[in-house]
Design an enzyme around this catalytic site. Structure first.
Site, mmCIF file in Angstrom:
data_model
loop_
_atom_site.group_PDB
_atom_site.id
_atom_site.type_symbol
_atom_site.label_atom_id
_atom_site.label_comp_id
_atom_site.label_asym_id
_atom_site.label_seq_id
_atom_site.Cartn_x
_atom_site.Cartn_y
_atom_site.Cartn_z
ATOM 1 N N ALA A 69 0.955 -1.376 -0.135
ATOM 2 C CA ALA A 69 0.087 -0.037 0.020
ATOM 3 C C ALA A 69 0.947 1.068 -0.202
ATOM 4 O O ALA A 69 0.609 2.415 -0.401
ATOM 5 C CB ALA A 69 -0.927 -0.022 1.343
ATOM 6 N N THR A 70 2.083 1.195 0.584
ATOM 7 C CA THR A 70 2.868 2.354 0.781
ATOM 8 C C THR A 70 3.262 2.678 -0.835
ATOM 9 O O THR A 70 3.347 4.053 -1.060
ATOM 10 C CB THR A 70 3.998 1.965 1.578
ATOM 11 O OG1 THR A 70 3.946 2.016 2.874
ATOM 12 C CG2 THR A 70 5.141 3.244 1.597
ATOM 13 N N GLN B 79 -7.316 -1.317 5.511
ATOM 14 C CA GLN B 79 -8.019 -2.052 6.668
ATOM 15 C C GLN B 79 -9.349 -2.563 6.586
ATOM 16 O O GLN B 79 -10.075 -3.036 7.477
ATOM 17 C CB GLN B 79 -8.008 -1.257 7.936
ATOM 18 C CG GLN B 79 -6.659 -0.810 8.585
ATOM 19 C CD GLN B 79 -5.916 -1.967 9.089
ATOM 20 O OE1 GLN B 79 -6.590 -3.067 9.465
ATOM 21 N NE2 GLN B 79 -4.451 -1.866 9.179
ATOM 22 N N HIS C 89 -1.084 -8.351 2.839
ATOM 23 C CA HIS C 89 -0.886 -8.849 4.254
ATOM 24 C C HIS C 89 -1.749 -8.614 5.153
ATOM 25 O O HIS C 89 -1.822 -9.174 6.207
ATOM 26 C CB HIS C 89 0.655 -8.955 4.699
ATOM 27 C CG HIS C 89 0.923 -7.482 5.185
ATOM 28 N ND1 HIS C 89 0.940 -7.145 6.475
ATOM 29 C CD2 HIS C 89 1.288 -6.338 4.725
ATOM 30 C CE1 HIS C 89 1.312 -6.017 6.647
ATOM 31 N NE2 HIS C 89 1.430 -5.381 5.376
ATOM 32 N N THR D 70 9.838 -6.386 -12.401
ATOM 33 C CA THR D 70 9.432 -7.640 -12.733
ATOM 34 C C THR D 70 8.517 -8.148 -11.587
ATOM 35 O O THR D 70 8.728 -8.089 -10.332
ATOM 36 C CB THR D 70 10.270 -8.809 -12.584
ATOM 37 O OG1 THR D 70 11.410 -8.263 -13.921
ATOM 38 C CG2 THR D 70 9.976 -10.357 -12.996
ATOM 39 N N CYS E 287 3.128 0.805 13.284
ATOM 40 C CA CYS E 287 4.010 1.141 12.689
ATOM 41 C C CYS E 287 4.879 2.411 13.328
ATOM 42 O O CYS E 287 6.005 2.902 12.832
ATOM 43 C CB CYS E 287 3.307 2.153 11.384
ATOM 44 S SG CYS E 287 2.506 1.065 10.278
#
Length: 362
Positions: free
Chosen positions: A72-73, A172, A190, A226, A308
């Site tokens: 997501a980052t 989330q 994840h 890739t 985080c």
């Protein structure tokens, strides 16, 4: 050990693991091909990626496309930086005060930014105005620290009225609740029982970005590098499983939530109880030494605020944004649970955490 940190990461689903194995072949196998190669092994790997793309897309709104990223980052960076006009200063990026740092830090680094305030219940206030030059509005669907469900439909509408794009961090929310409309949506595998190192950005049809990571332009000309068939196949399988059992998972979480609320009745809830994903229990106790608590309850995996920022020593920016003092924020813990959590897990963890808190004289 008892795992109660589902907002940080989730256990890998067996279905995702099984889907990945073929594409982890060594010498003599046929599953290690480069999906961008024209030969048979490459075409097989590419076919696995396109199947997974369809599986992931099935939980997004219609009329869009899925761009695979490392998580997501990266998806958020592509959305914020890629939507800024080339060679121009561009307009303002407006984002809520409780966004993940992947949004807040990127918005500040990418040019002009503006922070939107939130109410004490953790919802981003829809009454406030946007700067006249706003080009992008960023409001997450479910907060990672306090689980608050945001009024994203209203914020999307306000963005449109200001001729701005709307980016939603749905990390989330994906696989748990229905995703609301947006121009761009970021997710990470994840967080819904897929593997780490893979995520996606959903783009509404008609939204154009420019690439921010140059190279071979492998992923629809927007993301060079890739692709990993194994990671993507695992993500696709996790998405398909989440879609099939969304109602079952939600009912299970509600049972866990009700039991947890009873067992932690003496603690104060941070954020809204109603407008919330109930797999997130962020609570505080006056005078609690969270570091000591975590040290004494080492066999229960939970978080002091957001995973985080754990260990930074700084109070949570989310808890500060909803009006908590530094002391209140630092006396808070977050328990996250979901598909593979049992009632026994909740009961045992509550017993250990409550006993350790009481041993502090609280």
């Amino acid at each position: 050990m008892i795992y109660l940190d589902y907002q940080a990461t989730t256990p890998l689903a067996p279905e995702a693991r099984d889907a990945m194995l073929r594409w982890l072949d060594g010498p003599g196998g046929t599953g290690f091909g480069n999906p961008h190669s024209a030969h048979r092994m490459g075409r097989q790997a590419k076919a696995a990626i396109e199947l997974a793309r369809d599986q992931v897309a099935a939980l997004f709104p219609p009329n869009g496309r899925v761009i695979f990223t490392s998580g997501a980052t990266e998806a958020i960076n592509l959305a914020i930086r890629g939507s800024r006009p080339r060679g121009e200063e561009g307009g303002t990026v407006s984002y809520s005060a409780i966004e993940h740092s992947a949004v807040g830090d990127t918005a500040q680094d990418a040019g002009k930014s503006h922070m939107l305030n939130v109410a004490r219940n953790g919802q981003c206030n829809t009454k406030q105005d946007l700067p006249a030059d706003t080009r992008l509005v960023c409001v997450m669907q479910v907060n990672n620290e306090i689980g608050t469900i945001q009024p994203t439909v209203e914020w999307h509408r306000k963005a449109k009225e200001n001729n701005a794009l709307f980016l939603c961090d749905a990390v989330q929310a994906y696989g748990r609740i229905e995703l609301t409309g947006a121009d761009m949506i970021a997710i990470s595998a994840h967080k819904f029982h897929g593997p780490k190192g893979i995520g996606a950005l959903w783009l509404r049809n008609g939204v154009d970005l420019h690439e921010v990571q140059t190279g071979g332009g492998q992923e629809i000309g927007l993301r060079s590098g890739t692709l990993s068939p194994a990671l993507i196949a695992g993500m696709g399988a996790a998405a398909a499983e989440a879609k099939d059992r969304m109602e079952q998972d939600r009912d299970h979480v509600e049972k866990l939530w009700r039991r947890a609320r009873d067992l932690f009745a003496d603690w104060t809830l941070n954020g809204s109880e109603e407008a919330r994903w109930h797999g997130n229990l962020n609570i505080r106790r006056k005078g609690l030494d969270v570091a000591r608590l975590m040290s004494e309850v080492r066999d229960v995996m939970f978080s002091a605020g957001s995973a985080c920022a754990s260990g930074s020593g700084r109070p949570s920016h989310v808890l500060k944004a909803i009006g908590l003092s530094d002391k209140q924020a630092k006396s808070s813990i977050r328990l996250g649970f979901g598909r593979y959590t049992t009632l026994e897990d909740i009961e045992q963890a509550a017993g250990k955490i409550n006993a350790a808190a009481e041993a502090q004289g609280l």
